[in-house]
Write a protein that holds these residues in place. Structure first.
Motif, PDB file in Angstrom:
ATOM      1  N   SER A  40      21.500   4.994  -2.422  1.00  0.00           N
ATOM      2  CA  SER A  40      21.587   6.238  -1.664  1.00  0.00           C
ATOM      3  C   SER A  40      21.634   6.014  -0.162  1.00  0.00           C
ATOM      4  O   SER A  40      21.745   6.960   0.609  1.00  0.00           O
ATOM      5  CB  SER A  40      20.386   7.138  -1.999  1.00  0.00           C
ATOM      6  N   ASN A 117      25.653   6.515  -3.745  1.00  0.00           N
ATOM      7  CA  ASN A 117      25.321   6.910  -5.122  1.00  0.00           C
ATOM      8  C   ASN A 117      26.533   6.820  -6.050  1.00  0.00           C
ATOM      9  O   ASN A 117      26.660   7.582  -7.005  1.00  0.00           O
ATOM     10  CB  ASN A 117      24.753   8.343  -5.152  1.00  0.00           C
ATOM     11  N   THR A 118      27.412   5.867  -5.754  1.00  0.00           N
ATOM     12  CA  THR A 118      28.638   5.726  -6.544  1.00  0.00           C
ATOM     13  C   THR A 118      28.737   4.309  -7.099  1.00  0.00           C
ATOM     14  O   THR A 118      28.772   3.337  -6.344  1.00  0.00           O
ATOM     15  CB  THR A 118      29.878   6.043  -5.690  1.00  0.00           C
ATOM     16  N   HIS A 138      29.646   8.793 -10.004  1.00  0.00           N
ATOM     17  CA  HIS A 138      28.881   9.298  -8.865  1.00  0.00           C
ATOM     18  C   HIS A 138      27.655  10.046  -9.375  1.00  0.00           C
ATOM     19  O   HIS A 138      27.775  10.981 -10.179  1.00  0.00           O
ATOM     20  CB  HIS A 138      29.736  10.227  -8.012  1.00  0.00           C
ATOM     21  N   GLU A 139      26.488   9.609  -8.925  1.00  0.00           N
ATOM     22  CA  GLU A 139      25.228  10.199  -9.384  1.00  0.00           C
ATOM     23  C   GLU A 139      24.755  11.260  -8.393  1.00  0.00           C
ATOM     24  O   GLU A 139      24.662  11.005  -7.197  1.00  0.00           O
ATOM     25  CB  GLU A 139      24.153   9.124  -9.522  1.00  0.00           C
ATOM     26  N   GLN A 140      24.442  12.457  -8.913  1.00  0.00           N
ATOM     27  CA  GLN A 140      23.834  13.509  -8.118  1.00  0.00           C
ATOM     28  C   GLN A 140      22.669  14.074  -8.914  1.00  0.00           C
ATOM     29  O   GLN A 140      22.853  14.891  -9.809  1.00  0.00           O
ATOM     30  CB  GLN A 140      24.836  14.628  -7.808  1.00  0.00           C
TER      31      GLN A 140
END
Length: 440
Positions: A40, A117-118, A138-140
């Motif tokens: 992040s 975050n990818t 991609h994490e969210q």
């Protein structure tokens, strides 16, 4: 060698190597650059921060421990042309290094190129389209977005401090996963502070800088510390000079003799026949393996057992397809300036400001230097003289010096000039300077 036109470039990793690459490509003003970072924030050495206890997130597990200071003085360690702030200690703490790296990124406007975050799940070369296809995630929060992008060329700068190397010592594999064993085994990647080792007998295995740091730190809390080293060197001699009374050096390990019976203690046999019967914890400071899990052809081309990366020219270009390049692979080097000049070479070869030799020339040069079948870790590990020569050779290459004989080559360009003598002298004397500055 003539390559397809390269405009869109993907860089995997926003650590030291990835940022050096982003800066080099940006400076050429001919590229569209995207950096993919699975964490992040900007990391260094695969997240230059101490993991919180019980870290279970999907980000990179850090190899950084709480009281880590650099092994190199800041004038040697820094990117060329971008010194550390004047008030920085000569051997800064890791959080000061992270601040420096963040400032490097901000000063050169690199963060706008980074997708945080990818994770690069897979990278395939599509021969018919002459592009690299990246499968991305991609994490969210708890949500994941999966998509695909295509690029003309790919830079791999994911570091090599995330996959621990566990040596093949008899009895170790049966011991590690067993919950009933009274002997606990960790890799140095999991080490953070000496507090958990209070009043215990600890065996540290390994001869690198982290091993010596851990021995020194753990000796402040442990009852007894044994340090197993296979090869004696200057670091060992220095450690013996300053070791405390509860530290002792022992030979390499021969085998673990596990016991899983209540009240019984597992035994460690050393190569000289000595039996250590009172060890509570073993810390394996045995280094890391190269790993590129996103490259589908990794096992057949680049990696045999993780000790070396095969198929490359000058530790940089994939010989079969030089639109793939790697940054920061050599070991025991000053990584910042080395990654910097590597990146400049790649950026200039891809826009033809510098010349990339033909495949036959690359193979002949690699065969003469290492042998094309060699799998030795030593091929990735530089002596200081090899490091000096490598950086100067790349600097000359970046400035279109065609011959390997650079004896008459000169330059006054900061980022690609010869390494100055003061830099070499300070690099060579780093151990002595560090002992004077930090006391160890």
């Amino acid at each position: 060698m003539t390559l397809p036109a390269i405009s869109h470039v993907a860089i995997i990793g926003a650590g030291v190597g990835g940022l050096a690459a982003a800066k080099a490509f940006y400076d050429e003003k001919t590229y569209n650059i995207t950096v993919f970072e699975r964490n992040s924030r900007i990391p260094s050495n695969n997240v230059l921060e101490v993991d919180p206890p019980g870290n279970t997130n999907k980000q990179t597990h850090s190899a950084i421990y709480e009281d880590l200071h650099t092994n190199l003085p800041t004038p040697v360690m820094c990117f060329r042309g971008f010194p550390f702030p004047p008030d920085t200690p000569l051997f800064p703490h890791h959080d000061q290094v992270l601040s420096y790296i963040e400032q490097f990124s901000k000063s050169h406007h690199l963060e706008s190129m980074i997708k945080f975050n990818t994770n690069v799940v897979k990278a395939d070369y599509l021969q018919e389209k002459k592009v690299w296809q990246l499968s991305l995630s991609h994490e969210q929060g708890e949500e994941s977005q999966h998509y695909v992008q295509e690029f003309d060329a790919l830079v791999v700068a994911n570091g090599h401090y995330s996959v621990p190397w566990i040596p093949d010592i008899q009895g170790l594999t049966s011991l590690v996963p067993h919950q009933l064993s009274t002997l606990k085994v960790y890799h140095s990647q999991d080490y953070r502070t000496p507090i958990p080792f209070r009043d215990q007998n600890v065996l540290v295995v390994g001869g690198g800088a982290s091993a010596f740091d851990i021995v020194r730190q753990v000796s402040t809390t442990a009852k007894q510390v044994y340090h197993s080293i296979r090869t004696k060197n200057k670091l060992v001699a220095r450690a013996i000079e300053t070791q405390t009374s509860n530290c002792s050096h022992v030979p390499a390990l021969k085998q673990f003799i596990p016991s899983f019976q209540p009240g019984d203690q597992s035994v460690i046999e050393l190569e000289d026949g000595t039996l250590l019967k009172d060890i509570h914890v073993v810390v394996l400071a045995t280094g890391y393996l190269y790993s590129f899990p996103f490259l589908s052809f990794e096992k057949s081309v680049f990696i045999t057992d993780g000790q070396k990366v095969h198929g490359l020219y000058r530790h940089l270009f994939y010989r079969e397809n030089p639109t793939l390049a790697f940054i920061g692979l050599p070991i025991k080097v000053a990584p910042f300036p080395l990654c910097q000049v590597q990146s400049i070479v790649v950026a200039r070869c891809w826009n033809e400001r510098a010349e990339l030799p033909c495949k036959l020339h690359m193979e002949e040069e690699e065969a003469a230097k290492y042998g094309l079948e060699s799998n030795s870790r030593n091929d990735m590990t530089f002596s200081q003289e090899e490091e000096f020569d490598y950086v100067d050779q790349l600097s000359a290459w970046a400035e279109r010096q065609q011959s390997n004989d650079i004896s008459t080559w000169t330059s006054d360009t900061t980022n690609t000039e010869r390494l100055p003598q003061w830099w070499k002298d300070m690099r060579s004397a780093a151990l002595d300077i560090r002992r004077d500055a930090l006391g160890y």
